[in-house]
Design a protein around this motif. Structure first.
Motif, PDB file in Angstrom:
ATOM      1  N   ILE A   1       3.941  -1.806 -10.525  1.00 28.42           N
ATOM      2  CA  ILE A   1       4.431  -2.570 -11.677  1.00 28.42           C
ATOM      3  C   ILE A   1       4.355  -1.709 -12.933  1.00 28.42           C
ATOM      4  CG2 ILE A   1       4.064  -4.593 -13.129  1.00 28.42           C
ATOM      5  CD1 ILE A   1       2.799  -5.980 -10.706  1.00 28.42           C
ATOM      6  N   ASP A   2       5.472  -1.505 -13.571  1.00 27.99           N
ATOM      7  CA  ASP A   2       5.514  -0.761 -14.834  1.00 27.99           C
ATOM      8  C   ASP A   2       5.458  -1.763 -15.977  1.00 27.99           C
ATOM      9  OD1 ASP A   2       5.946   0.836 -17.013  1.00 27.99           O
ATOM     10  OD2 ASP A   2       7.769   1.787 -16.245  1.00 27.99           O
ATOM     11  N   MET A   3       4.303  -1.876 -16.609  1.00 33.88           N
ATOM     12  CA  MET A   3       4.118  -2.867 -17.659  1.00 33.88           C
ATOM     13  C   MET A   3       4.974  -2.575 -18.877  1.00 33.88           C
ATOM     14  SD  MET A   3      -0.036  -3.312 -17.436  1.00 33.88           S
ATOM     15  CE  MET A   3      -0.019  -4.616 -18.652  1.00 33.88           C
ATOM     16  N   GLY A   4       5.350  -1.311 -19.076  1.00 33.53           N
ATOM     17  CA  GLY A   4       6.144  -0.955 -20.242  1.00 33.53           C
ATOM     18  C   GLY A   4       7.636  -0.981 -20.008  1.00 33.53           C
TER      19      GLY A   4
ATOM     20  N   PHE B   1      12.303   3.957  -8.021  1.00 31.94           N
ATOM     21  CA  PHE B   1      11.366   4.538  -7.071  1.00 31.94           C
ATOM     22  C   PHE B   1      12.098   5.041  -5.836  1.00 31.94           C
ATOM     23  CE2 PHE B   1       8.653   3.896  -3.271  1.00 31.94           C
ATOM     24  CZ  PHE B   1       7.747   4.918  -3.525  1.00 31.94           C
ATOM     25  N   GLN B   2      11.773   6.258  -5.432  1.00 27.95           N
ATOM     26  CA  GLN B   2      12.327   6.844  -4.206  1.00 27.95           C
ATOM     27  C   GLN B   2      11.230   7.686  -3.565  1.00 27.95           C
ATOM     28  OE1 GLN B   2      16.261   8.652  -4.500  1.00 27.95           O
ATOM     29  NE2 GLN B   2      15.721  10.127  -2.886  1.00 27.95           N
TER      30      GLN B   2
ATOM     31  N   PRO C   1      -5.760  -3.073 -17.677  1.00 28.51           N
ATOM     32  CA  PRO C   1      -4.885  -2.745 -18.809  1.00 28.51           C
ATOM     33  C   PRO C   1      -5.617  -2.537 -20.124  1.00 28.51           C
ATOM     34  CG  PRO C   1      -3.912  -4.497 -17.493  1.00 28.51           C
ATOM     35  CD  PRO C   1      -5.307  -4.301 -16.996  1.00 28.51           C
ATOM     36  N   SER C   2      -6.594  -3.357 -20.417  1.00 28.50           N
ATOM     37  CA  SER C   2      -7.305  -3.216 -21.685  1.00 28.50           C
ATOM     38  C   SER C   2      -8.169  -1.961 -21.709  1.00 28.50           C
ATOM     39  CB  SER C   2      -8.186  -4.450 -21.942  1.00 28.50           C
ATOM     40  OG  SER C   2      -9.135  -4.623 -20.900  1.00 28.50           O
TER      41      SER C   2
ATOM     42  N   GLY D   1      -2.732  -0.317 -21.086  1.00 27.49           N
ATOM     43  CA  GLY D   1      -1.764  -0.592 -20.034  1.00 27.49           C
ATOM     44  C   GLY D   1      -0.312  -0.324 -20.370  1.00 27.49           C
ATOM     45  N   LEU D   2       0.151  -0.756 -21.545  1.00 21.73           N
ATOM     46  CA  LEU D   2       1.560  -0.589 -21.896  1.00 21.73           C
ATOM     47  C   LEU D   2       1.942   0.880 -22.059  1.00 21.73           C
ATOM     48  CD1 LEU D   2       2.214  -3.484 -24.442  1.00 21.73           C
ATOM     49  CD2 LEU D   2       3.153  -3.250 -22.145  1.00 21.73           C
TER      50      LEU D   2
END
Length: 386
Positions: free
Chosen positions: A59-62, A134-135, A298-299, A303-304
């Motif tokens: 998961i890419d949060m940004g 993604f590959q 994340p904190s 995370g972002l």
């Protein structure tokens, strides 16, 4: 006569029974030993990965923020205050400077020259955005994507394959504790990071540079100079660069034509792979060290904005284009400077260096446990010098 045969018959019968019991005991013992040895024989070649960590690492949060930024850029909105400010100035830096062409002449935003740059910028950004996915087998394509353009420039067309030996030289202060300069220079290819200075440090870091690996923040600063000068190792040294911010494609568009040697942007599929691997190791370390749930990660790691370091991706690049890889200057010590060539005191929060060290350990000792990479890819031998 019959009585004399009875003792002999009894003796033979005893021998047969004893032999039968002995065989049964031996068979049972061997069977028990085989059962105990069975797990060792069937030991998997790839460790069982934590499915939850894999899911979170993917998961890419940004991503939403990145897509919004690209949309604004494609609309021509380079800055929050409008496009009439210099399109090379950054939100992070208060310095506002006029954009200049490869010849050092100012580029007016409404000029035909800027319009051509604008069209090229849109094409680069759209292609990068379209391929950013993604590959798992992208590592197999790195020789063609990176080594190919470099070989074409050097005149080694049609060589193919990979480089025989490569040294990746990091910037850690631990380099000053050793004198590996000659060893580094003995490699066929030497990859250096972010224009790190080598003058007066040759005994420790060597003097040879085959590939300059940088992040796009470096090129952003170079673009402020006349002619986009960004090659301290020589104008013939190829530059491989990954994009930190989409707006830096403006710098790439402006500077690409002025570089005699190739200025290669890493494939965004390769960027995504590096991002997932680094995040997986960071999540894994966070859970193991703190004992907390991954929701707290994340904190702890911004995370972002969390991102792999330039060194991590340079090592991954070498793993993809080289038959043997040596790593120098990765690691830290309380008795060593953060960078051998600067006075920087601390580390950037958006990187998790400790997690990346765990990755390097696996790369050297057990590369088969590294996640997200296709089983078709064969890892080269990797040695780490500290």
């Amino acid at each position: 006569m019959k009585r004399s045969l009875r003792p002999l018959f009894s003796l033979l019968l005893f021998i047969v029974v004893a032999a039968t019991l002995t065989c049964r005991v031996m068979l049972r013992r061997d069977s028990f030993q085989l059962e105990n040895d069975k797990p060792l024989v069937q030991k998997p070649t790839k460790s069982v990965l934590n499915a939850t960590l894999l899911k979170f690492a993917a998961i890419d949060m940004g991503e939403p923020q990145l897509k919004k930024e690209m949309e604004l850029l494609l609309e021509g909105r380079f800055e929050k205050n409008g496009r009439q400010r210099s399109f090379l100035s950054s939100d992070r830096y208060p310095i506002d400077i006029r954009a200049r062409s490869a010849r050092g002449m100012p580029v007016q935003l409404q000029s035909p020259q800027f319009y051509r740059l604008w069209l090229d910028f849109r094409r680069y950004l759209q292609d990068w955005s379209r391929n950013r996915r993604f590959q798992s087998d992208i590592m197999l394509d790195l020789p063609n994507l990176v080594k190919g353009p470099i070989d074409n420039f050097s005149g080694a067309k049609g060589v193919g394959g990979k480089y025989r030996t490569c040294a990746v030289v990091g910037n850690s202060g631990i380099l000053l504790k050793t004198e590996n300069g000659e060893l580094i220079d003995s490699h066929d290819v030497v990859i250096r990071l972010n224009n790190a200075r080598i003058g007066s440090f040759e005994r420790n870091v060597g003097s040879k540079t085959s590939i300059s690996f940088v992040n796009s923040n470096i090129l952003h600063f170079c673009a402020r100079r006349g002619g986009c000068f960004c090659h301290p190792y020589g104008a013939d040294v190829p530059i491989v660069m990954y994009i930190c911010q989409p707006k830096h494609f403006l710098d790439y568009t402006l500077c690409n034509s002025s570089h005699r040697a190739p200025l290669v942007v890493t494939d965004p599929r390769f960027d995504v792979l590096c991002s997932r691997i680094t995040k997986y190791y960071s999540l894994k370390r966070f859970v193991e060290v703190t004992g907390k749930d991954i929701e707290g990660w994340p904190s702890a790691h911004d995370g972002l904005n969390f991102h792999y370091s330039s060194g991590m991706q340079a090592v991954m690049l070498a793993v993809g284009i080289c038959e043997k890889v040596s790593i120098f200057g990765f690691g830290k010590s309380d008795l060593a400077k953060h960078h051998y060539h600067t006075n920087q005191k601390g580390e950037l929060m958006l990187h998790d260096y400790e997690a990346e060290y765990d990755f390097y350990h696996d790369l050297v000792e057990t590369p088969q446990v590294i996640p997200f990479i296709s089983g078709k890819f064969k890892f080269p031998p990797v040695v780490m010098y500290q």
